[in-house]
Motif scaffolding. Structure first.
Motif, mmCIF file in Angstrom:
data_model
loop_
_atom_site.group_PDB
_atom_site.id
_atom_site.type_symbol
_atom_site.label_atom_id
_atom_site.label_comp_id
_atom_site.label_asym_id
_atom_site.label_seq_id
_atom_site.Cartn_x
_atom_site.Cartn_y
_atom_site.Cartn_z
ATOM 1 N N LYS A 30 25.532 64.714 50.213
ATOM 2 C CA LYS A 30 26.968 64.979 50.208
ATOM 3 C C LYS A 30 27.674 63.906 49.400
ATOM 4 C CE LYS A 30 27.638 67.328 54.619
ATOM 5 N NZ LYS A 30 28.376 67.264 55.897
ATOM 6 N N GLU A 31 28.762 64.307 48.736
ATOM 7 C CA GLU A 31 29.546 63.349 47.968
ATOM 8 C C GLU A 31 30.771 62.918 48.761
ATOM 9 O OE1 GLU A 31 30.397 64.866 44.082
ATOM 10 O OE2 GLU A 31 28.365 64.440 43.395
ATOM 11 N N TYR A 32 31.074 61.629 48.679
ATOM 12 C CA TYR A 32 32.211 61.057 49.389
ATOM 13 C C TYR A 32 33.062 60.263 48.404
ATOM 14 C CZ TYR A 32 29.461 62.150 53.525
ATOM 15 O OH TYR A 32 28.731 62.807 54.485
ATOM 16 N N ASN A 33 34.378 60.441 48.497
ATOM 17 C CA ASN A 33 35.312 59.690 47.659
ATOM 18 C C ASN A 33 35.689 58.410 48.396
ATOM 19 O OD1 ASN A 33 35.441 61.639 45.591
ATOM 20 N ND2 ASN A 33 36.802 62.866 46.856
ATOM 21 N N VAL A 34 35.442 57.278 47.766
ATOM 22 C CA VAL A 34 35.716 55.977 48.368
ATOM 23 C C VAL A 34 36.443 55.098 47.356
ATOM 24 C CG1 VAL A 34 33.724 56.079 49.901
ATOM 25 C CG2 VAL A 34 33.477 55.042 47.644
ATOM 26 N N ILE A 35 36.941 53.971 47.835
ATOM 27 C CA ILE A 35 37.516 52.955 46.966
ATOM 28 C C ILE A 35 36.455 51.873 46.793
ATOM 29 C CG2 ILE A 35 39.343 51.249 46.656
ATOM 30 C CD1 ILE A 35 40.313 54.141 46.523
ATOM 31 N N ASN A 36 36.054 51.615 45.565
ATOM 32 C CA ASN A 36 35.038 50.620 45.246
ATOM 33 C C ASN A 36 35.722 49.307 44.861
ATOM 34 O OD1 ASN A 36 32.318 49.753 44.678
ATOM 35 N ND2 ASN A 36 32.847 49.882 42.523
ATOM 36 N N HIS A 37 35.323 48.213 45.526
ATOM 37 C CA HIS A 37 35.894 46.895 45.272
ATOM 38 C C HIS A 37 34.890 46.063 44.484
ATOM 39 C CE1 HIS A 37 38.984 47.876 48.213
ATOM 40 N NE2 HIS A 37 37.998 48.360 48.953
ATOM 41 N N PHE A 38 35.376 45.333 43.490
ATOM 42 C CA PHE A 38 34.491 44.528 42.637
ATOM 43 C C PHE A 38 35.311 43.467 41.924
ATOM 44 C CE2 PHE A 38 36.109 48.134 40.311
ATOM 45 C CZ PHE A 38 36.534 47.599 39.101
ATOM 46 N N TYR A 39 34.616 42.493 41.361
ATOM 47 C CA TYR A 39 35.241 41.493 40.506
ATOM 48 C C TYR A 39 34.985 41.900 39.060
ATOM 49 C CZ TYR A 39 35.531 38.589 44.662
ATOM 50 O OH TYR A 39 35.808 38.122 45.909
ATOM 51 N N LEU A 40 36.002 41.767 38.210
ATOM 52 C CA LEU A 40 35.885 42.148 36.811
ATOM 53 C C LEU A 40 35.944 40.910 35.921
ATOM 54 C CD1 LEU A 40 35.777 44.373 34.630
ATOM 55 C CD2 LEU A 40 38.287 44.306 34.639
ATOM 56 N N CYS A 41 34.905 40.752 35.099
ATOM 57 C CA CYS A 41 34.905 39.714 34.062
ATOM 58 C C CYS A 41 35.584 40.334 32.844
ATOM 59 C CB CYS A 41 33.478 39.281 33.726
ATOM 60 S SG CYS A 41 33.406 38.072 32.392
ATOM 61 N N GLU A 42 36.794 39.891 32.560
ATOM 62 C CA GLU A 42 37.564 40.497 31.471
ATOM 63 C C GLU A 42 36.974 40.180 30.098
ATOM 64 O OE1 GLU A 42 41.986 41.043 33.137
ATOM 65 O OE2 GLU A 42 41.381 38.934 32.876
ATOM 66 N N SER A 43 36.218 39.095 29.987
ATOM 67 C CA SER A 43 35.618 38.735 28.701
ATOM 68 C C SER A 43 34.457 39.658 28.341
ATOM 69 C CB SER A 43 35.113 37.291 28.735
ATOM 70 O OG SER A 43 36.173 36.403 28.948
ATOM 71 N N THR A 44 33.663 40.044 29.333
ATOM 72 C CA THR A 44 32.480 40.868 29.078
ATOM 73 C C THR A 44 32.636 42.297 29.592
ATOM 74 O OG1 THR A 44 31.437 40.253 31.173
ATOM 75 C CG2 THR A 44 30.994 38.846 29.248
ATOM 76 N N ASN A 45 33.691 42.538 30.376
ATOM 77 C CA ASN A 45 33.948 43.838 31.003
ATOM 78 C C ASN A 45 32.857 44.224 32.016
ATOM 79 O OD1 ASN A 45 36.179 45.492 31.041
ATOM 80 N ND2 ASN A 45 35.166 47.108 29.880
ATOM 81 N N GLU A 46 32.124 43.233 32.529
ATOM 82 C CA GLU A 46 31.097 43.486 33.538
ATOM 83 C C GLU A 46 31.700 43.364 34.924
ATOM 84 O OE1 GLU A 46 27.186 42.848 33.255
ATOM 85 O OE2 GLU A 46 27.137 42.161 31.191
ATOM 86 N N GLN A 47 31.151 44.151 35.852
ATOM 87 C CA GLN A 47 31.598 44.129 37.235
ATOM 88 C C GLN A 47 30.566 43.410 38.095
ATOM 89 O OE1 GLN A 47 32.344 48.154 38.499
ATOM 90 N NE2 GLN A 47 33.783 48.537 36.852
ATOM 91 N N PHE A 48 31.076 42.654 39.085
ATOM 92 C CA PHE A 48 30.218 41.916 39.995
ATOM 93 C C PHE A 48 30.699 42.123 41.421
ATOM 94 C CE2 PHE A 48 30.170 39.705 35.962
ATOM 95 C CZ PHE A 48 28.829 39.467 35.756
#
Length: 66
Positions: A30-48
């Motif tokens: 089943k698919e569920y809609n959630v809010i995903n929380h993460f840190y964004l490195c604006e220089s590399t656009n990578e999420q952590f």
């Protein structure tokens, strides 16, 4: 232990901001809609994430399952 509002990027050493965005997770077919929380490195656009953020993200899913 609480969630920090910002942290440093492991790639650049620069501050990253805590972000959130809608996401879809699949659990037991089943698919569920959630809010995903993460840190964004604006220089590399990578999420952590941290263990605390991973737990918070899973809580979002568990609330809908139960």
């Amino acid at each position: 232990m609480g969630i920090k509002l910002d942290m440093k990027s492991p790639l650049t050493g620069r501050e990253m901001k805590l972000m959130s965005e809608p996401s879809t997770l699949t659990y037991k077919g089943k698919e569920y809609n959630v809010i995903n929380h993460f840190y964004l490195c604006e220089s590399t656009n990578e999420q952590f994430t941290t263990t605390e953020l991973d737990e918070k993200n899973l809580e979002e899913l568990y609330k809908q399952i139960n």
